[in-house]
Design a protein around this motif. Sequence first.
Motif, short mmCIF file in Angstrom:
data_model
loop_
_atom_site.label_atom_id
_atom_site.label_comp_id
_atom_site.label_asym_id
_atom_site.label_seq_id
_atom_site.Cartn_x
_atom_site.Cartn_y
_atom_site.Cartn_z
N ARG A 294 0.93 -1.39 -0.13
CA ARG A 294 -0.11 0.08 -0.02
C ARG A 294 0.92 1.25 -0.08
O ARG A 294 1.88 1.35 0.56
CB ARG A 294 -0.88 0.13 1.19
CG ARG A 294 -1.92 -1.05 1.06
CD ARG A 294 -2.65 -1.01 2.36
NE ARG A 294 -2.10 -1.55 3.40
CZ ARG A 294 -2.33 -2.19 4.72
NH1 ARG A 294 -3.66 -1.91 5.14
NH2 ARG A 294 -1.70 -2.68 5.55
N LEU B 1 0.34 5.62 0.61
CA LEU B 1 -0.49 6.61 1.20
C LEU B 1 0.20 7.99 0.96
O LEU B 1 1.52 8.00 0.97
CB LEU B 1 -0.87 6.30 2.50
CG LEU B 1 -1.20 4.89 2.84
CD1 LEU B 1 -1.46 4.78 4.27
CD2 LEU B 1 -3.00 4.71 2.48
N ASN C 29 1.32 5.47 -6.87
CA ASN C 29 -0.29 5.53 -7.02
C ASN C 29 -0.72 5.05 -5.79
O ASN C 29 -1.49 3.97 -5.53
CB ASN C 29 -0.35 4.28 -8.08
CG ASN C 29 -1.93 4.52 -8.75
OD1 ASN C 29 -2.60 5.86 -8.55
ND2 ASN C 29 -2.45 3.50 -9.27
N GLU D 289 -3.43 4.83 -2.53
CA GLU D 289 -4.86 4.52 -2.33
C GLU D 289 -5.27 5.53 -1.70
O GLU D 289 -6.67 5.77 -1.68
CB GLU D 289 -4.94 2.97 -1.66
CG GLU D 289 -4.69 3.25 -0.38
CD GLU D 289 -4.54 1.75 0.19
OE1 GLU D 289 -5.25 1.37 1.28
OE2 GLU D 289 -3.95 0.73 -0.30
#
Lengths: 106, 365
Positions: free
Chosen positions: A2, A4, B360, B362
């Motif tokens: 992930r 952010l 990219n 989230e």
Amino acid sequence: MRQLQQGDVLLQEIKALPEGVTPVKPRNDGRHILAEGEEHGHAHAIKDLDSVDLYDLNGILYLNVKSPTPLVHEEHNTINLPVGLFEVGQVVEVDPFEQEIHRVRD
Amino acid sequence: MLKWIRLNRKYIGLETEMKQPRILKLTKSQEDQLPRYADKWVNIGLSTDRVSDEERRSIIQNFLLGVLQTPNKSILLLESPISCHYALNLFGAGLNLDQVRNQVENQVRNQVRNQVRNQVWNQVWNQVWNQVWNQVENQVRDQVKNQVKNQVRDFIWPYLEGQWDVFYFSFYDYCEKVLGLDYQIKETFNLYKETVKLGLIYPLEDICIVGNRPTELYLNENRNLHKNGDMAIKWADGWGFWALNGVLVPKWLAETPSEQIDCLKFAEIQNVEIRREFIRKVGIERLIKHLDTHLLDKQSNYELLEIDLKGETGKWPYLKMLNPSIGVWHLECVDKACKTVREAINFRASRLINFESDWNPEALT
């Protein structure tokens, strides 16, 4: 993994903390600060100290989010940090006059 | 104490076996008053109402006598933080100012803060904290006081912050007035509370330097410091500073009419927030129109523009993007190798050690 981003602060999920990290103490005001504006004192901050551990290695910050917690900033919308390990980075830009790359200054 | 118990017996969850009854849930009426108390104290914290020198002198004399218990000081009434700073350098020369600050802090903590806190602490909860203290703190400390503090950050900031201390008093005022808590040191507390009518306060050994509230303070609709054309905050002695939408900016940017600003100056501004306010003031359309630009790539809200900065500096790629949190445009210079928006976005994240794929996120705010 992930990714952010809150303004000029980048969070890249990692699998494990690197060897040799050292814990970072919270600031006197009871917050962990991931990045701070040079001019205006605005800060990317985590107030719930029980939810995270912050580490440093050679000036790079690493974050262990143990339970979901908000990352707040005076101007940017809040991001709810998910559980995980993250490297903390900062956006860079070019100074076209000096022809140098430096982190974005706010 | 009896009065307090009688007042609160009706509340659900009252633990009557405790020495000090504990409120576990606010009533509707108490909840309704939370925003009113936050507003009340924000307004006090941002007030520019003049307080006469006579009243200022009286407030500080009472405070020195009743709280610090050091009444025999001369009192020097000044205006802005910078004038207080100059006086501090003059009268504090030779003193260990950190030690002075710590002494005052300890005295105020022992005489007032800890006593009130100990009495209240077990009887209050996050709801009051979040909706009164934090609200006032956000609007007064984060939006205004910190800007003042940053302007004077090389100064020694005193422990006694006068009007900037309102978030502390907002919390305890609510507890007293709405929840009916009866502070055992009410008189001392009230002497301390009166200092919100003052500016910065530096009690030294023989003299107490006292600042004043600003005379002008302008906010935008988001309650950020903001004034186009003049100082956003100003004291009676003429000191102050310029701010646009909460960002401290140089005088020329605040005071020059937008149509007279040289568009090329945007590239000389190193701080991105000031550059953003430059773009907001000039207008992105006018800026692009007046600059020598060439569109290299476009993707969603992003554009990669080549901008000719003229002279030896030449042409550089700039990523034009919309700040998703506040909806204003940024222009940030990227490496000359960037030919697409994707390459420019990746370049901006390139200092991450563990960055292996495209950037990219989230979540992007």
